[in-house]
Design a protein around this motif. Sequence first.
Motif: not given
Length: 128
Positions: A44, A46, A48, A54, A57
């Motif tokens: 995963e 991410l 930001s 965010e 993702r």
Amino acid sequence: MLLTAGVPSDADGNAFPDTIPVTVYLFGDGSRYQLPLAERGEFEFLISTREGQEIGRWIFPEAETASAMGDSPAGVCYRFALRLGPGRDRFRSVPVSLRAIFTRAKTGQRVVSPSAATMRLGLGESDS
């Protein structure tokens, strides 16, 4: 885990960077394993802003993670292209942080990247 990100590029031709090349190396016990390891599991990612907003993702299930595995001069690695969806790349230039989480298939153990890869996304004058 060692996470690196390349220079974002514009894959859709709208002048805004939207695709980030990412390479990840997984390591075992540092006292026993000096080379990166191949492991079954899920990644995963991410992205930001400094303020915690965010930007994107992505989750790569086990089959996609297996397809992303390859060799490099340093050993086994995983290569991904993180692409912002249509219209999600249009914003002013901002510094962002990329983090990764690997979930091991066999045990469910989660490994979080110890540091973030930093870059700039967006276009135009910086807000910082």
